[in-house]
Scaffold this motif. Structure first.
Motif, PDB file in Angstrom:
ATOM      1  N   GLN A 192       0.820  -1.212   0.000  1.00 23.52           N
ATOM      2  CA  GLN A 192       0.000   0.000   0.000  1.00 23.52           C
ATOM      3  C   GLN A 192       0.853   1.261   0.000  1.00 23.52           C
ATOM      4  O   GLN A 192       0.509   2.260  -0.654  1.00 23.52           O
ATOM      5  CB  GLN A 192      -0.936  -0.004   1.220  1.00 23.52           C
ATOM      6  N   ALA A 196       0.794   4.341  -2.726  1.00 23.70           N
ATOM      7  CA  ALA A 196       0.628   5.751  -2.354  1.00 23.70           C
ATOM      8  C   ALA A 196       1.754   6.606  -2.939  1.00 23.70           C
ATOM      9  O   ALA A 196       1.514   7.739  -3.379  1.00 23.70           O
ATOM     10  CB  ALA A 196       0.590   5.876  -0.830  1.00 23.70           C
ATOM     11  N   SER A 200       1.410   9.708  -5.554  1.00 24.36           N
ATOM     12  CA  SER A 200       1.993  11.017  -5.261  1.00 24.36           C
ATOM     13  C   SER A 200       2.850  11.505  -6.427  1.00 24.36           C
ATOM     14  O   SER A 200       2.819  12.694  -6.781  1.00 24.36           O
ATOM     15  CB  SER A 200       2.830  10.928  -3.984  1.00 24.36           C
ATOM     16  N   ASP A 328      -7.216   4.755  -6.416  1.00 24.42           N
ATOM     17  CA  ASP A 328      -7.813   5.135  -5.126  1.00 24.42           C
ATOM     18  C   ASP A 328      -6.909   6.102  -4.367  1.00 24.42           C
ATOM     19  O   ASP A 328      -7.382   7.099  -3.789  1.00 24.42           O
ATOM     20  CB  ASP A 328      -8.059   3.885  -4.275  1.00 24.42           C
ATOM     21  N   GLU A 329      -5.609   5.820  -4.345  1.00 23.39           N
ATOM     22  CA  GLU A 329      -4.666   6.703  -3.643  1.00 23.39           C
ATOM     23  C   GLU A 329      -4.583   8.069  -4.311  1.00 23.39           C
ATOM     24  O   GLU A 329      -4.445   9.100  -3.631  1.00 23.39           O
ATOM     25  CB  GLU A 329      -3.274   6.051  -3.599  1.00 23.39           C
ATOM     26  N   GLU A 331      -7.050   9.588  -5.907  1.00 25.86           N
ATOM     27  CA  GLU A 331      -8.264  10.314  -5.518  1.00 25.86           C
ATOM     28  C   GLU A 331      -8.174  10.755  -4.062  1.00 25.86           C
ATOM     29  O   GLU A 331      -8.599  11.857  -3.704  1.00 25.86           O
ATOM     30  CB  GLU A 331      -9.495   9.432  -5.734  1.00 25.86           C
ATOM     31  N   ARG A 332      -7.627   9.883  -3.220  1.00 24.88           N
ATOM     32  CA  ARG A 332      -7.527  10.194  -1.798  1.00 24.88           C
ATOM     33  C   ARG A 332      -6.604  11.382  -1.562  1.00 24.88           C
ATOM     34  O   ARG A 332      -6.800  12.162  -0.612  1.00 24.88           O
ATOM     35  CB  ARG A 332      -7.021   8.960  -1.049  1.00 24.88           C
ATOM     36  N   GLY A 333      -5.612  11.540  -2.429  1.00 24.80           N
ATOM     37  CA  GLY A 333      -4.684  12.657  -2.272  1.00 24.80           C
ATOM     38  C   GLY A 333      -5.328  14.000  -2.514  1.00 24.80           C
ATOM     39  O   GLY A 333      -4.838  15.030  -2.028  1.00 24.80           O
ATOM     40  N   GLY A 334      -6.395  14.029  -3.282  1.00 25.87           N
ATOM     41  CA  GLY A 334      -7.154  15.254  -3.482  1.00 25.87           C
ATOM     42  C   GLY A 334      -6.503  16.281  -4.396  1.00 25.87           C
ATOM     43  O   GLY A 334      -7.018  17.375  -4.567  1.00 25.87           O
TER      44      GLY A 334
END
Length: 552
Positions: A192, A196, A200, A328-329, A331-334
């Motif tokens: 994971q 990530a 990034s 997913d990561e 999108e999660r980072g925004g």
């Protein structure tokens, strides 16, 4: 394994194990050392299809292509000695391509070993360097579990060929054991934190490119790859069986802008393909004043992550989990960077290249420019087409002009560059995709390796359209040798050979075409014929594919 028990001679046990893994067809060339395999296939319920060929290489290439197309390991059964050694090039190709296949070889009898019986040869040491595993199953009692293990090994990441041989006397011997279930190995979970980090890097990139390769298809990750591409809006290139993951014409497919994309990107994310000579060994950027690009490698297993390239990030594991995890990561980072100008620049290059291609695709040159064949062929390819490439220069043009509409429909030799695979792959494609349009692209040089197996197509009622670019030379060698030495030798073939007459003599049909206006009508006749049909197009030997590398 189950609590049920299977009993039979070793050939029956081997067939039972193969059937448990979804195998429905056995490719072979008759040999007494493996007769029990045939008996097992005939007596199975239902019987396993037997496809016998004219050269063992074709059986092994057919098994490799079956593994590619169905994502179930293909099965080739090769008799002892030269039967096995004739299949080694196809096994090596499968190893380079990550194609799941199992080769069962005959072997001289164990009770005569060391006395000089027919074709007595210790085969696994020959095969081992080009296979995931290669071993002898010395006793009939070893065959059920041994063949089951071979299929599980071949079909698990990173996929590839597995070889087993069985002594002739043991093949005829009966044994029993637990019935295989064909269960699969648990997928590898990607790390994971690594996912990530890749997300990034993507969020910080200004000119990213995604590269999708063969293992995306082999690992059943084509839907996840399309989701990632479209959710990120990232320009994408495809190679090998990654072709078609983004259908031809997709706005994010920028293969025709490959040089600009890989040369001026600041981040290249490569998924499911090695960083080999086809991808500049993993060195990107540096073109038109651009700095070197950062590189990310995503592979289906740890051993496939590049050890020679400088990587900014990497991850290994099930590719669906990896690709969805990156999305997913991200999108999660925004943070969603604006790549629209970069994407538009690549799309403009694609449009310009497409316009330039039109001139070649419609060329009226005499002799025929090989690109003109694709100008006529591409509009006639169905969405479900399986296109098989077997050749050097002529098939290079196919890579430039053919953009599949669906994944899993493109077969080429891959990085091993082995000629002669085409007829075996076409046989496999017609069996694996009985309702699909199957087209084999042949160079005239490549045809010499396996054209006799048109007889196999005819005997087994397997209609395939073969399209030949016949420039009467080894085109991939002729030009480079002239460039290096100012002359060429051992590069010419007999001019305008009527290979279509060879196909006719073997029970198929065909014609020779030397007028560009007649290519299209000849293709229409071929597709309508319902028989193995060769369109033998005489092309210009001087119209060579423009290449930037010789693979070194």
């Amino acid at each position: 394994m189950t609590d049920e028990t299977t009993t039979g001679h070793a050939g029956e046990l081997a067939v039972t194990a193969a059937r448990a893994h979804g195998v429905t067809t056995m490719f072979t060339l008759s040999g007494a050392h493996v007769f029990p395999m045939y008996d097992g296939a005939v007596k199975a319920d239902p019987p396993m299809r037997l496809v016998d060929v004219r050269h063992e290489q074709t059986a092994a290439f057919a098994a490799e292509a079956t593994g590619k197309l169905t994502r179930v390991p293909g099965l080739a059964v090769l008799t002892a000695g030269p039967g096995v050694t004739n299949g080694i090039s196809a096994i090596a190709q499968a190893q380079f391509n990550g194609s799941p296949m199992v080769v069962v070889g005959g072997r001289a009898p164990q009770n005569r070993w060391g006395t000089g019986s027919l074709q007595e040869l210790d085969q696994p040491p020959l095969v081992a360097p080009v296979a995931k595993d290669a071993r002898t199953l010395p006793l009939a009692a070893d065959v059920l579990d041994g063949v089951d293990t071979a299929f599980r090994t071949a079909g698990s990441s990173h996929r590839g060929p597995v070889f087993v041989d069985v002594p002739m006397d043991e093949f005829f011997t009966s044994a029993s054991g637990p019935t295989p279930t064909g269960e699969r190995v648990t997928p590898i979970e990607p790390d994971q934190d690594a996912l990530a980090k890749i997300a990034s890097l993507l969020a910080g990139a200004r000119r990213p490119v995604l590269v999708l390769g063969t293992d995306v298809w082999a690992d059943h990750a084509e839907e996840a790859a399309l989701r990632l591409t479209e959710s990120l809006g990232i320009p994408t290139l495809t190679n090998g069986m990654g072709r078609g993951v983004l259908p031809g014409g997709h706005p994010l497919l920028v293969t025709k802008a490959r040089g600009q994309a890989l040369g001026t990107a600041d981040l290249v994310v490569v998924v499911g393909t090695p960083l080999d000579f086809r991808l500049g060994y993993g060195a990107f950027g540096g073109k038109d004043g651009a700095p070197p690009a950062e590189v990310v490698h995503v592979a289906d297993s740890p051993g496939q992550v590049s050890g020679h390239a400088t990587l900014a990030g990497s991850v290994a594991g099930d590719l669906t989990l990896a690709l969805d995890g990156i999305a997913d990561e991200f999108e999660r980072g925004g943070r969603r960077p604006d790549w629209s100008a970069w994407t538009q620049s690549l799309q403009d290059t694609v449009a310009a290249a497409t316009a330039r291609d039109h001139t070649l695709l419609t060329a009226e040159a005499d002799p025929i420019h090989p690109a003109r064949i694709y100008g006529e062929l591409v509009p006639r390819l169905a969405d479900d087409a399986v296109v098989v490439g077997d050749g050097g220069d002529f098939v290079s043009f196919a890579g430039k002009f053919v953009e599949p509409k669906r994944p899993g429909g493109w077969l080429d030799p891959g990085p091993y560059g082995c000629l002669g695979a085409g007829l075996g792959a076409a046989i496999a494609a017609r069996i694996a995709r009985p309702s699909a349009q199957v087209t084999l692209l042949l160079g005239d040089g490549a045809a010499g390796f396996s054209l006799m197996d048109v007889d196999t197509l005819v005997r087994h009622d397997l209609p395939v359209v073969m399209v030949m670019g016949n420039n009467s030379a080894w085109g991939l060698e002729k030009g480079p040798m002239q460039m290096l030495y100012g002359y060429d030798v051992a590069a010419d073939l007999a001019p305008r050979t009527r290979y279509d007459d060879v196909v006719k003599a073997l029970g198929g049909a065909g014609e020779t075409v030397s007028d560009p206006q007649q290519i299209g009508p000849a293709l229409d006749r071929a597709y309508a014929s319902g028989v193995p049909y060769l369109v033998n197009v005489i092309t210009d030997v001087d119209a060579a594919y423009p290449r930037a590398t010789f693979g070194i």
